[in-house]
Enzyme design. Structure first.
Site, PDB file in Angstrom:
ATOM      1  N   PHE A 380       0.564  -1.213  -0.017  1.00  0.00           N
ATOM      2  CA  PHE A 380       0.012  -0.085  -0.050  1.00  0.00           C
ATOM      3  C   PHE A 380       0.858   1.281  -0.013  1.00  0.00           C
ATOM      4  O   PHE A 380       0.505   2.268   0.586  1.00  0.00           O
ATOM      5  CB  PHE A 380      -1.072   0.019   1.108  1.00  0.00           C
ATOM      6  CG  PHE A 380      -1.640  -1.203   1.515  1.00  0.00           C
ATOM      7  CD1 PHE A 380      -2.338  -2.111   0.546  1.00  0.00           C
ATOM      8  CD2 PHE A 380      -1.327  -1.770   2.641  1.00  0.00           C
ATOM      9  CE1 PHE A 380      -2.896  -3.280   0.743  1.00  0.00           C
ATOM     10  CE2 PHE A 380      -2.334  -3.180   3.053  1.00  0.00           C
ATOM     11  CZ  PHE A 380      -2.700  -3.797   2.154  1.00  0.00           C
ATOM     12  N   CYS A 381       2.117   1.307  -0.772  1.00  0.00           N
ATOM     13  CA  CYS A 381       2.877   2.394  -0.695  1.00  0.00           C
ATOM     14  C   CYS A 381       3.232   3.036   0.545  1.00  0.00           C
ATOM     15  O   CYS A 381       3.324   4.076   0.974  1.00  0.00           O
ATOM     16  CB  CYS A 381       2.290   3.497  -1.539  1.00  0.00           C
ATOM     17  SG  CYS A 381       2.574   3.642  -3.254  1.00  0.00           S
ATOM     18  N   ALA A 382       3.504   1.963   1.755  1.00  0.00           N
ATOM     19  CA  ALA A 382       3.795   2.114   2.924  1.00  0.00           C
ATOM     20  C   ALA A 382       4.694   1.302   3.393  1.00  0.00           C
ATOM     21  O   ALA A 382       4.483   0.568   4.287  1.00  0.00           O
ATOM     22  CB  ALA A 382       2.535   2.390   4.050  1.00  0.00           C
TER      23      ALA A 382
END
Length: 477
Positions: A380-382
């Protein structure tokens, strides 16, 4: 397909909670999608945190405005003047929705990432962030002034301890800006933004809030929170027409180099022996070079009007009922959603989890192909946050996210599909496709209006024959 553990499926469930209908109509609600094996099902969109469907009201507004579309700001014709008036009215609507102050400026951008990159070029000093941020609030801060990017503070297990760590970092060395998430795109947890604003201001810094996940669920108030800047995306707030916004203090933005140099961003261009001499416009024009996405701005404004008229309290109550149903149902099945802080006072409708015995990519592919349920899987782009939560670099989580178009029937569909997975496993075969999983074969037809014969056309039949045992590495919000 590999199975590590198959937890026992409970034989009984608590009494069913009251049904929760959708709060607002969205485009595509009720759409029937194909499943593998020639079956069909109503589409269930539980990936709202990545991109929310358009409100029907927004789509209708854009369709009504389309015949009037023309260039803005410099055209003499009626349509141009009307488009200009609508565009600037949209700017006023956006500012009013976030309670912009008299000296604040609203700059239309492409999305939250674009807005934070714009702000990064305007910050006259160091930036401090947490390691829980989406990449959009981790990566833009690198510049000639900040060759190593932002100063990253590792979050603690509680918000109270995390606030203390931020205060210590700001006291250790001055910074111009503290940039934080308004709501985690992984867990939905919401920090106390008023406390963070006070903390930043006490250290002589400003506060910027990445409200991509917060604003659609809770609204946002620059005045009440004390934040200096807020960034958000239309595609998260039921207006997926390619526009976002940065709203906040004018002085840094007026002093910065234009975010996109070109027509509309200037007052005067003259030629000298040394080349072109330019007098730049003030913000917002200074950072909106070129022809703007007028229809996108109108869509964003209409979505915010719809949320304002519905009422943030109603949105919160609708979502709270659905989140409680989802989290409770997962726990009944031995699935525990992840958390960042044990003392977070609130969380929006974003829930991430791992199903024991199954890779996230397998679960997501199964839900889509056999049940018509869309979720997200991956990191999740984290990536730093997932690592902190104990998720290996090659692995991921499943994320289900809710919005105003979600219903209790959607949540129950997901829980029922998980019951089948835990009891019997998938009925179809799946193959590894890079970092994800795909049905093999994928016989789902594409819509007649598309240029695809089936979803298998997306990879031109290149899905490997190896079993889907690899984890997902999805990287989007």
């Amino acid at each position: 397909m590999s199975v590590l553990i198959r937890p026992a499926v409970p034989t009984s469930r608590p009494a069913a909670a009251a049904a929760v209908p959708p709060l607002l109509p969205t485009v595509g609600a009720g759409w029937v999608v194909p499943l593998v094996g020639g079956r069909q099902a109503r589409s269930v969109h539980l990936d709202v945190a990545a991109s929310a469907p358009a409100l029907q009201r927004v789509a209708d507004h854009v369709a009504a405005a389309l015949p009037a579309y023309a260039s803005v700001h410099r055209g003499a014709g009626y349509l141009s003047q009307l488009s200009t008036a609508l565009y600037e009215q949209a700017r006023q609507t956006v500012g009013a929705f976030v309670s912009a102050r008299a000296d604040d400026v609203v700059v239309f951008t492409r999305n939250t990432t674009d807005a934070l990159n714009l702000l990064a070029g305007a910050v006259p000093g160091d930036v401090v962030v947490l390691d829980v941020e989406h990449h959009a609030n981790l990566l833009p801060w690198r510049s000639p002034r900040r060759p190593y990017g932002a100063r990253v503070v590792r979050s603690a297990s509680t918000l109270a301890a995390t606030e203390a760590l931020l205060a210590a970092e700001l006291a250790r060395e001055p910074a111009a800006l503290l940039a934080v998430t308004g709501a985690s795109n992984v867990t939905g947890e919401v920090p106390d933004l008023r406390r963070l604003a006070d903390l930043a201001h006490a250290a002589g810094a400003r506060l910027a809030v990445d409200a991509a996940q917060l604003l659609p669920h809770r609204g946002f108030d620059l005045t009440a929170t004390g934040a200096d800047y807020v960034a958000f995306s239309g595609h998260k707030v039921y207006a997926p027409y390619g526009v976002g916004a940065l709203v906040g203090r004018r002085d840094w933005l007026d002093a910065a180099e234009p975010h996109l140099a070109g027509g509309g961003a200037v007052r005067e261009v003259t030629m000298t022996d040394g080349g072109a001499s330019t007098t730049w416009a003030r913000s917002p024009e200074r950072h909106e070079g070129g022809t703007p996405a007028v229809l996108g701005a109108l869509a964003l404004a209409e979505a915010l009007r719809a949320l304002a008229e519905t009422g943030v309290d109603r949105v919160r109550a609708h979502e709270a009922a659905l989140r409680a149903r989802l989290v409770g149902g997962l726990r009944e099945r031995g699935v525990e959603p992840v958390r960042i802080w044990s003392d977070a006072p609130d969380a929006v409708g974003v829930v991430s989890f791992a199903v024991p015995g199954w890779r996230s990519a397998q679960v997501a592919a199964y839900l889509s192909a056999e049940h018509g349920i869309g979720v997200r899987d991956g990191r999740f782009c984290a990536h730093p946050l997932l690592a902190r939560l104990g998720v290996a670099a090659g692995d991921g989580l499943v994320r289900a996210s809710l919005g105003v178009g979600s219903s209790s029937a959607d949540v129950d569909r997901l829980l029922g599909a998980l019951d089948q997975l835990l009891a019997d496993g998938p009925r179809w075969t799946y193959a590894a496709d890079g970092g994800s999983c795909r049905p093999s074969p994928d016989d789902r037809p594409a819509p007649a209006w598309s240029a695809l014969a089936s979803l298998a056309d997306l990879d031109a039949g290149s899905v490997p024959a190896s079993p889907c045992t690899v984890p997902s590495t999805g990287a989007d919000r």
